[in-house]
Design a protein around this motif. Structure first.
Motif, PDB file in Angstrom:
ATOM      1  N   ALA A 270       2.678 -24.614  34.636  1.00 10.99           N
ATOM      2  CA  ALA A 270       2.618 -25.519  33.496  1.00 10.99           C
ATOM      3  C   ALA A 270       3.661 -26.611  33.647  1.00 10.99           C
ATOM      4  O   ALA A 270       4.643 -26.449  34.369  1.00 10.99           O
ATOM      5  CB  ALA A 270       2.852 -24.752  32.191  1.00 10.99           C
ATOM      6  N   ASP A 271       3.432 -27.714  32.944  1.00 10.69           N
ATOM      7  CA  ASP A 271       4.458 -28.740  32.807  1.00 10.69           C
ATOM      8  C   ASP A 271       4.624 -29.010  31.316  1.00 10.69           C
ATOM      9  O   ASP A 271       3.869 -28.468  30.502  1.00 10.69           O
ATOM     10  CB  ASP A 271       4.117 -29.995  33.625  1.00 10.69           C
ATOM     11  CG  ASP A 271       2.866 -30.707  33.142  1.00 10.69           C
ATOM     12  OD1 ASP A 271       2.696 -30.901  31.917  1.00 10.69           O
ATOM     13  OD2 ASP A 271       2.044 -31.096  33.994  1.00 10.69           O
ATOM     14  N   PRO A 272       5.610 -29.810  30.916  1.00 10.07           N
ATOM     15  CA  PRO A 272       5.872 -29.996  29.485  1.00 10.07           C
ATOM     16  C   PRO A 272       4.708 -30.571  28.670  1.00 10.07           C
ATOM     17  O   PRO A 272       4.707 -30.455  27.440  1.00 10.07           O
ATOM     18  CB  PRO A 272       7.081 -30.933  29.466  1.00 10.07           C
ATOM     19  CG  PRO A 272       7.798 -30.599  30.732  1.00 10.07           C
ATOM     20  CD  PRO A 272       6.690 -30.369  31.740  1.00 10.07           C
ATOM     21  N   SER A 273       3.691 -31.149  29.319  1.00  9.53           N
ATOM     22  CA  SER A 273       2.534 -31.641  28.560  1.00  9.53           C
ATOM     23  C   SER A 273       1.579 -30.507  28.189  1.00  9.53           C
ATOM     24  O   SER A 273       0.673 -30.700  27.388  1.00  9.53           O
ATOM     25  CB  SER A 273       1.786 -32.711  29.355  1.00  9.53           C
ATOM     26  OG  SER A 273       1.109 -32.143  30.461  1.00  9.53           O
ATOM     27  N   ASN A 274       1.786 -29.327  28.759  1.00  5.51           N
ATOM     28  CA  ASN A 274       0.969 -28.149  28.437  1.00  5.51           C
ATOM     29  C   ASN A 274       1.649 -27.394  27.302  1.00  5.51           C
ATOM     30  O   ASN A 274       2.533 -26.581  27.523  1.00  5.51           O
ATOM     31  CB  ASN A 274       0.813 -27.240  29.656  1.00  5.51           C
ATOM     32  CG  ASN A 274       0.190 -27.954  30.827  1.00  5.51           C
ATOM     33  OD1 ASN A 274       0.822 -28.093  31.865  1.00  5.51           O
ATOM     34  ND2 ASN A 274      -1.020 -28.428  30.663  1.00  5.51           N
ATOM     35  N   VAL A 275       1.215 -27.678  26.066  1.00  4.90           N
ATOM     36  CA  VAL A 275       1.883 -27.159  24.873  1.00  4.90           C
ATOM     37  C   VAL A 275       1.051 -26.028  24.264  1.00  4.90           C
ATOM     38  O   VAL A 275      -0.152 -26.175  24.053  1.00  4.90           O
ATOM     39  CB  VAL A 275       2.082 -28.276  23.828  1.00  4.90           C
ATOM     40  CG1 VAL A 275       2.806 -27.745  22.594  1.00  4.90           C
ATOM     41  CG2 VAL A 275       2.826 -29.452  24.429  1.00  4.90           C
TER      42      VAL A 275
END
Length: 172
Positions: free
Chosen positions: A101-106
């Protein structure tokens, strides 16, 4: 909202993603692959997986009833199985679930109850994770995490944290 009733041995996979035909990377998602539910009720089951590029449960109830059941609510860019031998002390015959995941995956829970009976685990994770006015209950492990990679059976989540990974816990 929708209601899903499962018997104790049933599995539920709710996914928002694409490229689900590969055995090595069954689900690939971007933050545009949104899975959102308001008023969802899930009862029963031994495995409940609700995953997407962004995943939101609002005013929902997810309750597993099987012994050693697992509930996962997650957001990420990929969800796959890897050979267990890649991890120290594991057999090459077993596989572990991995999520990146990256921070855009909320992943967001708002006014939601997630309950696991009889020694089951709960995993709530994404690149960013928000738990607002929600209740997580298990007789075993509850993990709320924001990581770049999460591997089942791996206890050291902190080595997979990068800038922008945040967990927000709030009430109201």
């Amino acid at each position: 909202g929708a209601t899903i009733n499962l018997n104790k041995e049933s599995e539920l996979y709710a996914t928002a993603g694409h490229q689900q035909d590969s055995e090595t990377v069954p689900i690939v998602a971007t933050s545009a692959n949104v899975l959102s539910a308001d008023g969802l009720t899930v009862n029963g089951g031994k495995l409940i997986a609700i995953v997407g590029g962004q995943t939101t449960l609002k005013n929902s109830t997810v309750k597993a009833t099987s012994t050693d059941a697992n509930i996962t609510v997650a957001s990420g860019t990929s969800f796959s199985l890897e050979t267990n031998s890649d991890y120290a002390g594991k057999s090459s015959e077993d596989q572990v679930a991995t999520r990146t995941a990256d921070p855009s995956n909320v992943t967001t829970l708002i006014g939601t109850t997630v309950q696991n009976a009889d020694n089951g685990e709960i995993h709530i994770d994404g690149g960013r994770t928000i738990v607002d006015n929600s209740k997580l209950t298990s007789e075993d492990t509850v993990i709320v995490a924001a990581v770049t990679k999460e591997v089942s059976d791996e206890s050291d989540l902190t080595k997979n944290v990068s800038e922008g990974n945040t967990v927000t816990l709030k009430n109201g």
